[in-house]
Enzyme design. Structure first.
Site, PDB file in Angstrom:
ATOM      1  N   ARG A  11      -2.300  -5.506   5.890  1.00 35.48           N
ATOM      2  CA  ARG A  11      -1.453  -5.135   7.095  1.00 35.48           C
ATOM      3  C   ARG A  11      -2.743  -4.888   8.638  1.00 35.48           C
ATOM      4  O   ARG A  11      -1.332  -5.565   9.371  1.00 35.48           O
ATOM      5  CB  ARG A  11      -0.538  -3.762   6.471  1.00 35.48           C
ATOM      6  CG  ARG A  11       0.485  -3.502   6.022  1.00 35.48           C
ATOM      7  CD  ARG A  11       0.910  -2.347   5.479  1.00 35.48           C
ATOM      8  NE  ARG A  11       1.899  -2.829   4.568  1.00 35.48           N
ATOM      9  CZ  ARG A  11       2.628  -1.672   4.036  1.00 35.48           C
ATOM     10  NH1 ARG A  11       2.937  -0.542   4.639  1.00 35.48           N
ATOM     11  NH2 ARG A  11       4.022  -1.798   3.649  1.00 35.48           N
ATOM     12  N   GLU A  54       3.507   0.830   9.193  1.00 34.94           N
ATOM     13  CA  GLU A  54       2.831   1.587   8.049  1.00 34.94           C
ATOM     14  C   GLU A  54       1.439   1.185   7.839  1.00 34.94           C
ATOM     15  O   GLU A  54       1.691   0.223   7.483  1.00 34.94           O
ATOM     16  CB  GLU A  54       2.688   2.972   7.028  1.00 34.94           C
ATOM     17  CG  GLU A  54       2.053   3.482   6.551  1.00 34.94           C
ATOM     18  CD  GLU A  54       1.903   4.089   4.767  1.00 34.94           C
ATOM     19  OE1 GLU A  54       4.087   4.111   4.864  1.00 34.94           O
ATOM     20  OE2 GLU A  54       1.147   4.085   3.889  1.00 34.94           O
ATOM     21  N   ARG A 102       4.509  -6.124   0.965  1.00 32.10           N
ATOM     22  CA  ARG A 102       4.433  -5.274   0.486  1.00 32.10           C
ATOM     23  C   ARG A 102       4.206  -6.505  -1.006  1.00 32.10           C
ATOM     24  O   ARG A 102       4.448  -7.216  -1.646  1.00 32.10           O
ATOM     25  CB  ARG A 102       5.983  -5.610  -0.419  1.00 32.10           C
ATOM     26  CG  ARG A 102       6.058  -4.055  -1.259  1.00 32.10           C
ATOM     27  CD  ARG A 102       7.627  -3.399  -1.055  1.00 32.10           C
ATOM     28  NE  ARG A 102       8.029  -2.844  -0.001  1.00 32.10           N
ATOM     29  CZ  ARG A 102       7.248  -1.579   0.773  1.00 32.10           C
ATOM     30  NH1 ARG A 102       6.751  -0.657  -0.583  1.00 32.10           N
ATOM     31  NH2 ARG A 102       7.670  -1.294   1.846  1.00 32.10           N
ATOM     32  N   ARG A 106       0.135  -3.180  -7.636  1.00 31.40           N
ATOM     33  CA  ARG A 106       1.312  -1.870  -7.708  1.00 31.40           C
ATOM     34  C   ARG A 106       2.404  -2.933  -7.806  1.00 31.40           C
ATOM     35  O   ARG A 106       2.847  -4.126  -7.730  1.00 31.40           O
ATOM     36  CB  ARG A 106       2.046  -1.433  -6.016  1.00 31.40           C
ATOM     37  CG  ARG A 106       0.922  -0.244  -5.251  1.00 31.40           C
ATOM     38  CD  ARG A 106       0.919   0.306  -4.069  1.00 31.40           C
ATOM     39  NE  ARG A 106      -0.596   1.264  -4.123  1.00 31.40           N
ATOM     40  CZ  ARG A 106      -0.083   2.363  -2.722  1.00 31.40           C
ATOM     41  NH1 ARG A 106       0.600   2.013  -2.345  1.00 31.40           N
ATOM     42  NH2 ARG A 106      -1.340   2.406  -2.573  1.00 31.40           N
ATOM     43  N   SER A 149      -2.068   5.803   4.948  1.00 24.27           N
ATOM     44  CA  SER A 149      -0.473   7.071   5.362  1.00 24.27           C
ATOM     45  C   SER A 149      -2.328   8.077   4.895  1.00 24.27           C
ATOM     46  O   SER A 149      -3.415   8.086   3.458  1.00 24.27           O
ATOM     47  CB  SER A 149      -0.597   7.174   4.264  1.00 24.27           C
ATOM     48  OG  SER A 149       0.485   8.311   3.465  1.00 24.27           O
TER      49      SER A 149
END
Length: 426
Positions: free
Chosen positions: A390, A348, A276, A261, A351
């Site tokens: 994560r 998070e 991130r 990303r 999701s």
RNA sequence: GGAGAGAUGGCCGAGUUGGCUGAAGGCGCUCGCCUGCUAAGUGAGUGUGGGGCGAAAGCUCUACCGAGGGUUCGAAUCCCUCUCUCUCCGCCA
């Protein structure tokens, strides 16, 4: 993408929905454009009808030696007209489609109206948050102290937002992937998929990354190829343009892939640590099911993902995204948030979303209840099971010891020859 | 990278001197009949998208023979571009 006929007859509802979601999208021109499209289509088809009929007539007359020159010259004009109208059509379709493709999915009736993440209701909590008798460190400090994480060399090799894991750091990441895949395949009945990590623009459009979110993607220069931002893209596209049979539903896939990303627009956010990254590992769960089952399939997919955290004994909570926080294609989303004591926050880690028929309409994924009966759009559901990086972070922070070592969760020890603690090596 | 072959309906497979071919034939599948024995026979049906009419069943028009253009009154059939598959050569993890 929503159903054109539905939008046509429910414009007020759509506008309300857009407001709830916080979208500023003007659909005022939609109705007249749609009317124009249909009238053009009608006149075009009338002309084609005429041409087809007369062409057949010409064939018959020619066979019997009759003179057809006047008919042919007449049809020449008709064909010319058809071509002119055909040339108009793409432009109309484009004008109609552009805003249409930007309309998000309609939230499920259970989704609460809200502005942002602060309005997300907490659905449930699991696990006991550990009481530290020392000051817990963030994972980047733990990892660098143990020589299993190296951000400065990653920056040298690739740049910011990249990471390098070594020794037990690399191994823990790899083992986590196996652990997750094993549970989902052996215990939850998912079929493992190893897909392409680069996909074409048609696939990206099918799952909704394009055209709206191009800036978030890495594109391969000179090719119609993008690096996948999630396994959802290749895995959902497995059944693009297919008609599934009712008997094989629900179809359940689990897929490990790296994810890429650009994180455009998140400058300055989560700049430290593994949270991130431009590249991270994820194990993704994807389901295809019939409409009446999708609510329940979202629930079970979410608990499938939760089970990973439970087995790793990591405390978490589940929130339900409100309208303002809901993603573009989702009708309903549960975020699973793991507790990170080094940063004193829930973050998070998964999701899980029900896309209803929104993705399926774009990607043309249908099913048939019975042989000979009509087709219906399938519902698609997916969620992380889990974000591996994560999870790695959560283990480091939750299992850290005062001496800087990290205890390995019981469930992972069989994957590490019984190793129970990560100590500084070398 | 070089040379060649191909891409038709759920599958197999006709159709390439352009014209009732949305597409023969076979298989599969669905429904019916017959028969009674783990089968055979027989009849019918069996694509998708879009538009119009209809309460609905349905009727009707249109598009689709890998994709996109072109030629033509008319294209699965001719021409161009692209994609993919296969075979051979080269290269390569």
């Amino acid at each position: 993408m929503l159903d054109l006929k539905f939008v046509r007859s429910n414009l007020d509802l759509i506008n309300d929905m857009l407001k709830d979601r916080g979208y500023d999208l003007d659909l005022s021109g939609f109705q007249s454009l749609d009317k124009k499209r249909r009238s053009i289509l009608t006149s075009l088809e009338e002309l084609r009808y005429r041409r087809n009929k007369v062409s057949d007539q010409i064939a018959v007359m020619k066979k019997s030696g009759e003179d057809v020159s006047s008919l042919i010259s007449e049809m020449k004009a008709v064909s010319k007209e058809i071509k002119e109208i055909e040339a108009e059509l793409p432009d109309i379709m484009d004008q109609l489609n552009r805003p249409f493709m930007l309309i998000p999915n309609i939230p499920h009736e259970s989704v609460v109206v809200g502005k942002d993440a602060d309005d997300n209701p907490v659905i449930r909590r699991w696990g006991k948050i550990r009481d530290f008798d020392f000051n817990p460190l963030p994972h980047w400090e733990i990892g660098e102290n143990l020589n299993i994480l190296d951000f400065s060399r990653a920056a040298k090799i690739a740049g910011s937002r990249f990471s390098l894991q070594s020794g037990l750091g690399a191994r823990l990441e790899r083992v986590l992937i196996n652990f997750m895949l094993d549970i989902h395949t052996n215990n939850h009945g998912y079929t493992e998929i190893l897909p392409p990590f680069l996909v074409n623009s048609i696939s990206m459009t099918g799952t909704g990354q394009l055209p709206k979110f191009r800036e978030d993607l890495f594109k391969v220069d000179g090719w119609d190829l993008f690096l996948i931002p999630t396994a959802e893209v290749p895995v959902t596209n497995i059944h693009r343009d297919e008609i599934l049979s009712f008997d094989e539903l629900p179809i359940k896939y689990v897929s490990y892939t790296p994810c890429f990303r650009s994180e455009a627009g998140s400058y300055g956010k989560d700049t430290r640590g593994l949270i991130r990254q431009h590249q991270f590992n994820k194990v993704e769960l994807v389901k295809f099911c019939c409409p009446e089952d999708s609510d329940q399939e979202l629930e079970s997919l979410t608990t499938d993902a939760e089970e990973i955290l439970q087995r790793l004994e990591l405390p978490y909570r589940v929130v339900s995204l409100c309208t303002g926080d809901l993603g573009f294609s989702a009708a309903k989303t549960y975020d699973i948030e793991v507790w990170l004591p080094g940063q004193q926050l829930f973050r998070e880690i998964s999701s899980c979303s029900n896309f209803t028929d929104f993705q399926a309409r774009r990607a043309n994924i249908r099913f048939r209840r019975k042989k000979g009966s009509g087709t219906e759009l399938a519902h698609t559901i997916n969620g992380s099971g889990l974000a591996v990086g994560r999870t790695f972070v959560a283990i480091l922070e939750n299992y850290q010891q005062p001496d800087g070592t990290v205890v390995i969760p019981e469930a992972l020890r069989p994957y590490l020859n019984g190793l129970s603690v990560i100590k500084k090596e070398g």
